[in-house]
Design a protein around this motif. Structure first.
Motif, PDB file in Angstrom:
ATOM      1  N   GLY A 433    -127.112  24.657  63.502  1.00 21.48           N
ATOM      2  CA  GLY A 433    -125.829  24.452  64.288  1.00 21.48           C
ATOM      3  C   GLY A 433    -124.685  23.468  63.892  1.00 21.48           C
ATOM      4  N   PRO A 434    -125.204  22.439  64.265  1.00 19.20           N
ATOM      5  CA  PRO A 434    -124.271  21.246  64.014  1.00 19.20           C
ATOM      6  C   PRO A 434    -123.951  21.114  62.169  1.00 19.20           C
ATOM      7  CG  PRO A 434    -125.857  20.390  65.230  1.00 19.20           C
ATOM      8  CD  PRO A 434    -126.208  21.737  64.906  1.00 19.20           C
ATOM      9  N   VAL A 435    -124.944  21.441  61.481  1.00 19.60           N
ATOM     10  CA  VAL A 435    -124.714  21.375  60.030  1.00 19.60           C
ATOM     11  C   VAL A 435    -123.898  22.444  59.747  1.00 19.60           C
ATOM     12  CG1 VAL A 435    -125.795  21.532  57.582  1.00 19.60           C
ATOM     13  CG2 VAL A 435    -126.836  20.130  59.578  1.00 19.60           C
ATOM     14  N   SER A 436    -124.080  23.650  59.987  1.00 22.13           N
ATOM     15  CA  SER A 436    -123.111  24.802  59.739  1.00 22.13           C
ATOM     16  C   SER A 436    -121.478  24.350  59.966  1.00 22.13           C
ATOM     17  CB  SER A 436    -123.439  26.219  60.248  1.00 22.13           C
ATOM     18  OG  SER A 436    -123.334  25.961  61.814  1.00 22.13           O
ATOM     19  N   ILE A 437    -121.558  23.757  61.273  1.00 19.72           N
ATOM     20  CA  ILE A 437    -120.074  23.382  61.446  1.00 19.72           C
ATOM     21  C   ILE A 437    -119.596  22.208  60.457  1.00 19.72           C
ATOM     22  CG2 ILE A 437    -118.723  22.266  63.269  1.00 19.72           C
ATOM     23  CD1 ILE A 437    -120.719  23.246  65.674  1.00 19.72           C
ATOM     24  N   LEU A 438    -120.365  21.190  60.292  1.00 22.83           N
ATOM     25  CA  LEU A 438    -119.872  20.193  59.242  1.00 22.83           C
ATOM     26  C   LEU A 438    -119.561  20.567  57.946  1.00 22.83           C
ATOM     27  CD1 LEU A 438    -121.664  16.898  58.979  1.00 22.83           C
ATOM     28  CD2 LEU A 438    -121.419  18.121  56.903  1.00 22.83           C
ATOM     29  N   SER A 439    -120.457  21.788  57.509  1.00 29.11           N
ATOM     30  CA  SER A 439    -120.205  22.085  56.167  1.00 29.11           C
ATOM     31  C   SER A 439    -119.145  23.274  56.056  1.00 29.11           C
ATOM     32  CB  SER A 439    -121.382  22.734  55.641  1.00 29.11           C
ATOM     33  OG  SER A 439    -121.791  24.111  56.512  1.00 29.11           O
TER      34      SER A 439
END
Length: 516
Positions: A433-439
């Motif tokens: 979840g957080p990495v998909s937002i960051l990317s």
């Protein structure tokens, strides 16, 4: 009777000639007065109406915008202060979401032939522990990944693509001011490469002149914050612990970044809070890096880090953040770092810029004629709303993560930092979840807020289980309060309504007006 008609004919002819002479004189004097309004030496660079759009700046935003608009058939005039290859220590990591935008614009070949490296995720380090956080790329084409590279090489490839188009004029010059008449921007005044004072006219001027913009004050209310400074080095002849990944070390006092910029080079960025850094010329900086930073570097990179310090090629750059706060001006628009900046910790700047280019391109496509200035201005106000979900999510994440990742003596902040590391290390939805937002692959504002407070609640659980004590309960309460104090001010600056309710747009924005 014949003589009467003869004199009438002569009178009409003389009156017609007099009117034509007056009209030509009036038009000529008005053009001269416009041109000399601010600078008596300025000359029109092109005939009025021959250019549809002026783009100020040929960086990531300016070059890609010029290319996109020119491919749609617009006549574009790009004015860039310096067309030589830039040398910067940021703007070197393009997230997968940004690469998808590059594909949409047809500019994906700009990351080929520059020794760009694919990036598949991050590795997070804290006090000897590490966690691998891959990008969620399973549902994408194998070519979709992050890209890291030398910033200047990427910019030059973009400029080559732009210069190749016949309906683009790419010119080196320094824009000194916007040319305004009755509150409407009609073009720009600039100095050409050979020192001439010129004026260029167009129905729309897009200002993309970067973080040092000298034009933004005319178009927005800038509130620039400088939370820290990056110190940049290049490491050679070494390999990252996790190949093709960015590395974030949660160091003291703030994060250290590593990522590849070519097949033989690794960029290191050392964050130093505040605006003052040790002096490079006196050797203070080298000593700081050797004694304070080097002991916190992963063993695989330690020797290369020290060798890079000895070479002395150390660069610094202030990290700026600035929420977009425009005041819509007929005939002009702000984009890129001239308009909106965030801490570069998460490498989201180019993703935001390319997303903004796509939003503006799609808005302008149905508009046949750009000369309806007031109607166009009202229509383009929707740009600032339509860009918000992606831009504000990435901006908020960058600001919040930086505050969480910086070390602190406050027990609640220490717990929040530890909770964030452990939460991301859980894997599954907790990291995806957080990495998909960051990317930039899934920039959902609500998802960001939920994950941020999930971290805080996870930290609270660590404190209260298995047996809570009054001290731990007090720290937990401060942790939740501190989390709110980090994220809510950032969201307020970005604009709550625009960020979470982007569809609340006046009707004339949702349907393109007929501009003739």
């Amino acid at each position: 009777m014949d003589k009467y008609y003869y004199y009438q004919y002569i009178s009409i002819l003389i009156a017609t000639i007099a009117f034509m002479v007056w009209f030509v004189w009036r038009y000529s004097s008005s053009r001269n007065s416009i041109c000399s309004h601010n600078n008596p030496k300025c000359q029109p660079a092109t005939a009025a109406g021959s250019t549809d759009i002026i783009v100020v700046g040929a960086g990531v935003a300016g070059s890609s915008l010029a290319y996109a608009l020119a491919k749609d058939g617009r006549q574009v005039h790009v004015i860039e202060r310096d067309l030589t290859e830039p040398d910067r220590i940021v703007g070197e990591l393009l997230q997968p979401g940004g690469y998808l935008k590059l594909l949409d614009l047809g500019l994906e070949d700009c990351v080929s032939e520059i020794d760009a490296q694919k990036v598949f995720g991050y590795a997070l380090y804290k006090e000897g522990k590490s966690s691998k956080l891959p990008y969620p790329l399973e549902n994408f084409h194998p070519d979709v990944a992050g890209r890291s590279f030398h910033h200047g090489r990427f910019i030059q490839k973009l400029r080559e693509k732009v210069a190749f188009l016949p309906n683009v004029k790419l010119e080196q010059g320094t824009v000194t001011s916007l040319f305004e008449e009755n509150g409407t921007v009609k073009g720009v005044q600039y100095k050409s490469k050979d020192g001439q004072d010129l004026t260029a006219f167009a129905p729309l001027t897009v200002v993309c002149d970067g973080c040092y913009s000298n034009l933004r004050r005319s178009l927005c209310n800038p509130k620039v914050d400088v939370p820290s400074c990056f110190v940049g080095l290049v490491l050679e002849n070494c390999e990252l612990p996790f190949s093709n990944h960015g590395h974030v070390i949660l160091a003291d006092p703030s994060p250290i970044l590593f990522y590849p910029i070519s097949s033989t080079e690794i960029r290191c960025l050392v964050d130093i809070p505040g605006q003052k850094v040790p002096s490079i010329s006196t050797g203070e900086m080298a000593n700081y890096l050797r004694t304070k930073v080097a002991p916190q570097i992963p063993p695989e990179l330690h020797n290369a880090f020290l060798a890079s310090i000895e070479k002395g090629n150390i660069k610094t750059m202030l990290n700026r953040s600035m929420p977009g706060a425009p005041h819509p001006t007929p005939g002009a628009l702000l984009m890129g770092d001239a308009f909106n900046m965030r801490h570069p910790l998460t490498g989201g700047g180019m993703t935001v810029a390319l997303s903004d280019v796509l939003v503006l391109r799609n808005l302008l496509r149905p508009v046949k004629n750009l000369n309806g200035t007031l109607a166009l201005c009202k229509y383009l106000e929707s740009f600032y709303t339509l860009r918000k979900p992606l831009a504000s999510t990435i901006n908020t994440l960058a600001g919040a993560l930086y505050k969480v990742f910086c070390s602190s003596t406050d027990l609640a902040r220490i717990e929040m930092r530890e909770a964030c590391f452990e939460y991301l290390s859980l894997g599954g939805i907790f990291s995806i979840g957080p990495v998909s937002i960051l990317s930039g692959l899934n920039p959902q504002p609500l998802s960001l807020v939920l994950h941020f407070f999930a971290v805080a609640i996870y930290g609270l659980g660590r404190l209260l289980l298995p047996f809570p004590s009054p001290k731990r309960m007090w720290i937990g309460a401060r942790l939740i309060s501190g989390a709110s104090g980090i994220i809510f001010p950032i969201i307020k600056e970005e604009g709550i309504r625009q960020m979470f309710f982007p569809l609340t747009v006046p009707a004339y924005h949702r349907a393109p007006p007929v501009i003739v």
